[in-house]
Write an enzyme that holds these catalytic residues in place. Structure first.
Site, PDB file in Angstrom:
ATOM      1  N   THR A  36      30.796  36.988  36.731  1.00 52.71           N
ATOM      2  CA  THR A  36      29.530  36.492  36.163  1.00 52.71           C
ATOM      3  C   THR A  36      28.603  36.038  37.285  1.00 52.71           C
ATOM      4  O   THR A  36      27.438  36.450  37.354  1.00 52.71           O
ATOM      5  CB  THR A  36      29.796  35.337  35.176  1.00 52.71           C
ATOM      6  OG1 THR A  36      30.832  35.705  34.267  1.00 52.71           O
ATOM      7  CG2 THR A  36      28.532  34.986  34.401  1.00 52.71           C
ATOM      8  N   LYS A  88      34.176  32.524  26.567  1.00 53.22           N
ATOM      9  CA  LYS A  88      34.781  31.456  27.376  1.00 53.22           C
ATOM     10  C   LYS A  88      34.782  30.102  26.645  1.00 53.22           C
ATOM     11  O   LYS A  88      35.382  29.136  27.114  1.00 53.22           O
ATOM     12  CB  LYS A  88      34.014  31.295  28.695  1.00 53.22           C
ATOM     13  CG  LYS A  88      33.835  32.571  29.501  1.00 53.22           C
ATOM     14  CD  LYS A  88      35.154  33.135  29.966  1.00 53.22           C
ATOM     15  CE  LYS A  88      35.010  34.350  30.880  1.00 53.22           C
ATOM     16  NZ  LYS A  88      34.354  34.104  32.141  1.00 53.22           N
ATOM     17  N   GLU A 131      35.015  26.206  45.447  1.00 53.27           N
ATOM     18  CA  GLU A 131      34.054  26.029  44.335  1.00 53.27           C
ATOM     19  C   GLU A 131      33.913  24.545  44.030  1.00 53.27           C
ATOM     20  O   GLU A 131      32.811  24.006  43.919  1.00 53.27           O
ATOM     21  CB  GLU A 131      34.537  26.766  43.085  1.00 53.27           C
ATOM     22  CG  GLU A 131      34.435  28.266  43.186  1.00 53.27           C
ATOM     23  CD  GLU A 131      35.064  28.962  41.997  1.00 53.27           C
ATOM     24  OE1 GLU A 131      35.953  28.382  41.344  1.00 53.27           O
ATOM     25  OE2 GLU A 131      34.656  30.103  41.721  1.00 53.27           O
ATOM     26  N   ARG A 139      40.676  31.182  37.985  1.00 52.40           N
ATOM     27  CA  ARG A 139      41.525  32.355  37.729  1.00 52.40           C
ATOM     28  C   ARG A 139      41.200  33.462  38.734  1.00 52.40           C
ATOM     29  O   ARG A 139      41.962  34.401  38.886  1.00 52.40           O
ATOM     30  CB  ARG A 139      41.387  32.829  36.278  1.00 52.40           C
ATOM     31  CG  ARG A 139      42.158  31.901  35.358  1.00 52.40           C
ATOM     32  CD  ARG A 139      42.220  32.243  33.919  1.00 52.40           C
ATOM     33  NE  ARG A 139      42.543  30.997  33.195  1.00 52.40           N
ATOM     34  CZ  ARG A 139      42.009  30.677  32.028  1.00 52.40           C
ATOM     35  NH1 ARG A 139      41.145  31.494  31.449  1.00 52.40           N
ATOM     36  NH2 ARG A 139      42.308  29.528  31.437  1.00 52.40           N
ATOM     37  N   LYS A 179      38.379  26.544  35.861  1.00 49.83           N
ATOM     38  CA  LYS A 179      37.966  27.569  36.801  1.00 49.83           C
ATOM     39  C   LYS A 179      39.150  27.915  37.684  1.00 49.83           C
ATOM     40  O   LYS A 179      40.138  27.196  37.687  1.00 49.83           O
ATOM     41  CB  LYS A 179      36.792  27.065  37.661  1.00 49.83           C
ATOM     42  CG  LYS A 179      35.482  27.045  36.896  1.00 49.83           C
ATOM     43  CD  LYS A 179      34.344  26.449  37.698  1.00 49.83           C
ATOM     44  CE  LYS A 179      34.098  27.248  38.948  1.00 49.83           C
ATOM     45  NZ  LYS A 179      33.980  28.696  38.706  1.00 49.83           N
ATOM     46  N   ASP A 189      27.638  29.103  38.870  1.00 45.12           N
ATOM     47  CA  ASP A 189      28.995  29.638  38.922  1.00 45.12           C
ATOM     48  C   ASP A 189      29.528  29.856  37.513  1.00 45.12           C
ATOM     49  O   ASP A 189      29.045  29.255  36.552  1.00 45.12           O
ATOM     50  CB  ASP A 189      29.909  28.648  39.670  1.00 45.12           C
ATOM     51  CG  ASP A 189      31.168  29.317  40.219  1.00 45.12           C
ATOM     52  OD1 ASP A 189      31.916  28.656  40.963  1.00 45.12           O
ATOM     53  OD2 ASP A 189      31.391  30.502  39.892  1.00 45.12           O
TER      54      ASP A 189
HETATM   55  O1  DER Z   1      37.775  31.890  39.518  1.00 46.68           O
HETATM   56  C1  DER Z   1      36.731  31.315  39.225  1.00 46.68           C
HETATM   57  O2  DER Z   1      36.565  30.102  39.361  1.00 46.68           O
HETATM   58  C2  DER Z   1      35.655  32.109  38.547  1.00 46.68           C
HETATM   59  O3  DER Z   1      34.398  31.465  38.684  1.00 46.68           O
HETATM   60  C3  DER Z   1      36.011  32.183  37.074  1.00 46.68           C
HETATM   61  O4  DER Z   1      36.128  30.882  36.623  1.00 46.68           O
HETATM   62  C4  DER Z   1      35.010  32.960  36.242  1.00 46.68           C
HETATM   63  O5  DER Z   1      35.172  34.301  36.586  1.00 46.68           O
HETATM   64  P1  DER Z   1      34.477  35.450  35.709  1.00 46.68           P
HETATM   65  O6  DER Z   1      32.991  35.137  35.749  1.00 46.68           O
HETATM   66  O7  DER Z   1      34.824  36.704  36.460  1.00 46.68           O
HETATM   67  O8  DER Z   1      35.041  35.383  34.334  1.00 46.68           O
END
Ligand code: DER
Length: 235
Positions: free
Chosen positions: A31, A125, A107, A100, A98, A85
């Protein structure tokens, strides 16, 4: 609309909050990737000027370089104007899961230094309780005696039926290594975690633990894109 199109819609909406001259925390994941490229596009078009990006991962650093975004770090800019983010989960109080994608430490460092943190998500989400959907709650641990740390994490949450698994690369089963040369132990809960602050403090007290993926009371705005349009929630 595909999930990626929804992610892009949320990301582009967040970039509308970026003003020339800002120091921007650049998020990680599929994202945030759209927000980074959008900022680069506006810089190239001259619609944004004098932006400094603070990347939350090596991956975002590389993407931002290719988008022509000038970069720096927290040592140089200890206060960040705005971070954009993604998240894996968002609860009704705007608390997040957050990590994954494995970037949770950088972050959290950058997002804790921000005046504003805009979280961008597609509707999938949104959850009632963090950790209740049986998906991973990441914990970054030092590689030294990670089994010991994983067992202590399991013990912390045994009444939640917690499973703790070392994150490995699927292709070869080797331990996943973060940008900070650490490992990740993913926690899986059978029911929701309960009081997030209690859980957070308990996890962080374990000496082998570096950081966890609960971002409690950190997002100041959540932008949710769904088929019905965009919802903007402010703290
Ligand atoms: O790993 C992370 O913190 C990413 O920001 C995650 O939380 C969101 O990833 P995505 O936008 O690919 O779903």
């Amino acid at each position: 609309l595909t999930q990626d199109e929804l992610k892009k819609i949320a990301a582009y909406k967040a970039v509308e909050y970026v003003e020339s001259g800002m120091v921007i925390g650049l998020g990680t994941g599929s994202t945030a990737k759209h927000a980074v490229s959008r900022i680069g596009e506006l810089l190239q078009q001259g619609k944004l000027k004098d932006i400094v990006g603070i990347p939350t991962s090596k991956m975002t650093h590389e993407q931002a370089v290719s988008c022509g975004i000038p970069l720096s770090d927290l040592d140089t800019y200890p206060v960040v104007d705005l971070a954009i983010d993604g998240a894996d989960e968002v609860d009704t109080f705007m608390n997040l899961v957050k990590g994954r994608g494995g970037s949770l430490l950088r972050e959290k460092m950058i997002e804790s230094a921000c005046k504003k943190f805009i979280c961008i998500v597609d509707e999938t989400k949104m959850v009632k309780h963090l950790g209740g959907s049986g998906l991973a709650m990441p914990v970054e641990v030092v590689p030294f005696c990670w089994k010991f740390s994983a067992q202590r994490l399991r013990n912390l949450f045994e009444d939640s039926g917690c499973v703790a698994k070392l994150r490995v690369y699927p292709e070869n089963g080797e331990p996943f290594v973060t940008d900070n040369e650490n490992y990740i132990v993913d926690l899986y809960f059978q029911k929701d975690i309960g009081d997030l602050n209690v859980a957070s403090d308990a996890i962080l007290r374990l000496p082998g633990v570096v950081e966890h993926g609960m971002f409690i009371n950190m997002a100041t705005t959540v932008i949710v894109a769904s088929e019905l349009g965009i919802t903007i929630k402010n703290k």
